[in-house]
Design a protein around this motif. Sequence first.
Motif, PDB file in Angstrom:
ATOM      1  N   LEU A  39       0.828  -1.300  -0.015  1.00  0.00           N
ATOM      2  CA  LEU A  39       0.017  -0.042  -0.138  1.00  0.00           C
ATOM      3  C   LEU A  39       0.957   1.061   0.078  1.00  0.00           C
ATOM      4  CD1 LEU A  39      -2.784   1.290   0.295  1.00  0.00           C
ATOM      5  CD2 LEU A  39      -2.451   1.313   2.786  1.00  0.00           C
ATOM      6  N   HIS A  40       0.632   2.320  -0.929  1.00  0.00           N
ATOM      7  CA  HIS A  40       1.132   3.524  -0.936  1.00  0.00           C
ATOM      8  C   HIS A  40       0.014   4.477  -0.825  1.00  0.00           C
ATOM      9  CE1 HIS A  40       4.896   6.262  -1.560  1.00  0.00           C
ATOM     10  NE2 HIS A  40       3.660   6.836  -2.077  1.00  0.00           N
ATOM     11  N   GLN A  41       0.245   5.308   0.306  1.00  0.00           N
ATOM     12  CA  GLN A  41      -0.915   6.332   0.561  1.00  0.00           C
ATOM     13  C   GLN A  41      -0.255   7.668   0.245  1.00  0.00           C
ATOM     14  OE1 GLN A  41      -2.599   4.698   4.253  1.00  0.00           O
ATOM     15  NE2 GLN A  41      -4.403   5.109   3.465  1.00  0.00           N
ATOM     16  N   LEU A  42      -0.851   8.349  -0.771  1.00  0.00           N
ATOM     17  CA  LEU A  42      -0.451   9.997  -0.809  1.00  0.00           C
ATOM     18  C   LEU A  42      -0.894  10.823   0.169  1.00  0.00           C
ATOM     19  CD1 LEU A  42      -1.239   9.785  -4.628  1.00  0.00           C
ATOM     20  CD2 LEU A  42       0.823   9.930  -3.476  1.00  0.00           C
ATOM     21  N   PRO A  43      -0.262  11.769   0.267  1.00  0.00           N
ATOM     22  CA  PRO A  43      -0.843  12.702   1.513  1.00  0.00           C
ATOM     23  C   PRO A  43      -1.859  13.535   0.983  1.00  0.00           C
ATOM     24  CG  PRO A  43       1.005  13.893   0.267  1.00  0.00           C
ATOM     25  CD  PRO A  43       0.945  12.496  -0.260  1.00  0.00           C
ATOM     26  N   ILE A  44      -3.002  12.869   0.786  1.00  0.00           N
ATOM     27  CA  ILE A  44      -4.565  13.299   0.508  1.00  0.00           C
ATOM     28  C   ILE A  44      -5.412  12.823   1.520  1.00  0.00           C
ATOM     29  CG2 ILE A  44      -3.678  13.686  -1.887  1.00  0.00           C
ATOM     30  CD1 ILE A  44      -4.941  11.048  -2.601  1.00  0.00           C
ATOM     31  N   GLU A  45      -6.641  13.626   1.204  1.00  0.00           N
ATOM     32  CA  GLU A  45      -7.834  13.163   2.082  1.00  0.00           C
ATOM     33  C   GLU A  45      -8.873  12.938   0.914  1.00  0.00           C
ATOM     34  OE1 GLU A  45      -8.565  15.969   5.086  1.00  0.00           O
ATOM     35  OE2 GLU A  45      -6.684  15.271   6.283  1.00  0.00           O
ATOM     36  N   ASP A  46     -10.030  12.050   1.271  1.00  0.00           N
ATOM     37  CA  ASP A  46     -10.896  11.875   0.455  1.00  0.00           C
ATOM     38  C   ASP A  46     -11.841  13.352   0.365  1.00  0.00           C
ATOM     39  OD1 ASP A  46     -12.381   8.458   0.319  1.00  0.00           O
ATOM     40  OD2 ASP A  46     -10.566   9.325   0.932  1.00  0.00           O
ATOM     41  N   GLN A  47     -12.438  13.752  -0.591  1.00  0.00           N
ATOM     42  CA  GLN A  47     -13.072  14.811  -1.233  1.00  0.00           C
ATOM     43  C   GLN A  47     -14.486  14.379  -1.345  1.00  0.00           C
ATOM     44  OE1 GLN A  47     -11.582  17.842  -0.749  1.00  0.00           O
ATOM     45  NE2 GLN A  47      -9.807  16.591  -0.007  1.00  0.00           N
ATOM     46  N   ASP A  48     -15.561  15.283  -1.053  1.00  0.00           N
ATOM     47  CA  ASP A  48     -16.775  15.058  -1.444  1.00  0.00           C
ATOM     48  C   ASP A  48     -17.453  15.458  -2.684  1.00  0.00           C
ATOM     49  OD1 ASP A  48     -19.488  14.175  -1.020  1.00  0.00           O
ATOM     50  OD2 ASP A  48     -20.087  15.950   0.207  1.00  0.00           O
ATOM     51  N   VAL A  49     -16.746  15.022  -3.796  1.00  0.00           N
ATOM     52  CA  VAL A  49     -16.804  15.294  -5.298  1.00  0.00           C
ATOM     53  C   VAL A  49     -17.105  14.047  -6.109  1.00  0.00           C
ATOM     54  CG1 VAL A  49     -15.601  17.730  -5.100  1.00  0.00           C
ATOM     55  CG2 VAL A  49     -14.339  15.646  -5.690  1.00  0.00           C
ATOM     56  N   PRO A  50     -17.721  14.100  -6.982  1.00  0.00           N
ATOM     57  CA  PRO A  50     -18.084  12.787  -7.807  1.00  0.00           C
ATOM     58  C   PRO A  50     -16.748  12.420  -8.472  1.00  0.00           C
ATOM     59  CG  PRO A  50     -19.665  14.447  -8.519  1.00  0.00           C
ATOM     60  CD  PRO A  50     -18.650  15.192  -7.655  1.00  0.00           C
ATOM     61  N   LEU A  51     -15.581  13.402  -9.058  1.00  0.00           N
ATOM     62  CA  LEU A  51     -14.551  12.743  -9.840  1.00  0.00           C
ATOM     63  C   LEU A  51     -13.574  13.803  -9.546  1.00  0.00           C
ATOM     64  CD1 LEU A  51     -13.276  10.691 -11.643  1.00  0.00           C
ATOM     65  CD2 LEU A  51     -13.984  12.230 -13.450  1.00  0.00           C
ATOM     66  N   ILE A  52     -12.176  13.477  -9.264  1.00  0.00           N
ATOM     67  CA  ILE A  52     -11.134  14.336  -9.336  1.00  0.00           C
ATOM     68  C   ILE A  52     -10.360  14.030 -10.583  1.00  0.00           C
ATOM     69  CG2 ILE A  52      -9.088  14.964  -8.365  1.00  0.00           C
ATOM     70  CD1 ILE A  52     -10.179  14.482  -5.729  1.00  0.00           C
ATOM     71  N   PRO A  53     -10.351  14.815 -11.804  1.00  0.00           N
ATOM     72  CA  PRO A  53      -9.754  14.423 -12.918  1.00  0.00           C
ATOM     73  C   PRO A  53      -8.032  13.875 -12.693  1.00  0.00           C
ATOM     74  CG  PRO A  53     -10.565  16.457 -13.229  1.00  0.00           C
ATOM     75  CD  PRO A  53     -10.926  16.097 -11.652  1.00  0.00           C
ATOM     76  N   PHE A  54      -7.791  13.002 -13.148  1.00  0.00           N
ATOM     77  CA  PHE A  54      -6.426  12.473 -12.955  1.00  0.00           C
ATOM     78  C   PHE A  54      -5.324  13.334 -13.277  1.00  0.00           C
ATOM     79  CE2 PHE A  54      -2.426  10.406 -14.074  1.00  0.00           C
ATOM     80  CZ  PHE A  54      -2.198   9.556 -12.825  1.00  0.00           C
ATOM     81  N   PRO A  55      -5.592  14.388 -14.155  1.00  0.00           N
ATOM     82  CA  PRO A  55      -4.346  15.620 -14.409  1.00  0.00           C
ATOM     83  C   PRO A  55      -4.306  16.262 -13.032  1.00  0.00           C
ATOM     84  CG  PRO A  55      -5.255  15.043 -16.500  1.00  0.00           C
ATOM     85  CD  PRO A  55      -6.439  14.339 -15.336  1.00  0.00           C
TER      86      PRO A  55
END
Length: 283
Positions: A241-257
């Motif tokens: 497992l590699h976890q990035l320094p991010i938190e879940d966002q209440d949005v349908p989709l975060i574009p990969f770019p």
Amino acid sequence: MPITKIRGVNINYQVIGERGPWIMLTTGGRRGHEEFIPLAKKLAARGHRVVLHDRRNTGASDVLIEGSEGEEVIWTEDMRELMQNLGALPAFFGGSSSGARTSILFTLRNPDLVRGLLLLRVTGGPFAAARLPENYYEQYIRAAREGGMAAVMATEQYQERIKANPRNEAYLRQLPAEKFIAVMSKWRDIFVAGAHHTVMGVTEQELGSLKVPTIVVPGNDKTHASASGLAAHRMIPGSKLHQLPIEDQDVPLIPFPDWGIYEEEIAGAFAAFIAQASLVAAK
């Protein structure tokens, strides 16, 4: 970009990098491969050869609405032939979202051809299960029923396919709406049948049967919630497992770019994982 005929379909692809282990990365959704070029270049700079391609019915590749199996299974067959033609097997396979799912399916069908799995933004959960059938299939079935192929061709998705590959216009114009509806409905039904799994499209038993080295980088939106990636990590034996320094966002989709700021970290994690997997395999 190079074009090659794969199982009767013109496939747009490119290879980035001139040496090192082979990797095939597959993008998510129904998007072309361009969004993965920056990550592929970072992996190439670390000594890898990365194959990117537009799956049939995406990007600048041909549209072909036919096949008795699910769309993602059809993609795995194209992937195998493309990689065989390049002399790139066995290889590491991975991708984001549907690209991750398709890479898992490829491994289940071709375990001897896979050196390891690189999984980004695993899809799962009730939000994705409700959202994606409409995105991928139902809106186009509805358009065909209401306005025939002219209505399908007027949608944003198919306008993009025609602009990227003018051959697709003539194909879609002559395709009977009844055939389009029948095939898309079959693909939808197959997709929906696997949508309820914790990791969309793959059963817990199938994940537990994977024997290749695997690294999982969870996502952080409602379609690719971190819980889905964490579940994949738990279910795949021996996975990293590699976890990035991010938190879940209440949005349908975060574009990969939008993950561009994390690509150096992802490339570094993948390169270290591949080096370790290669070392273990050589013993």
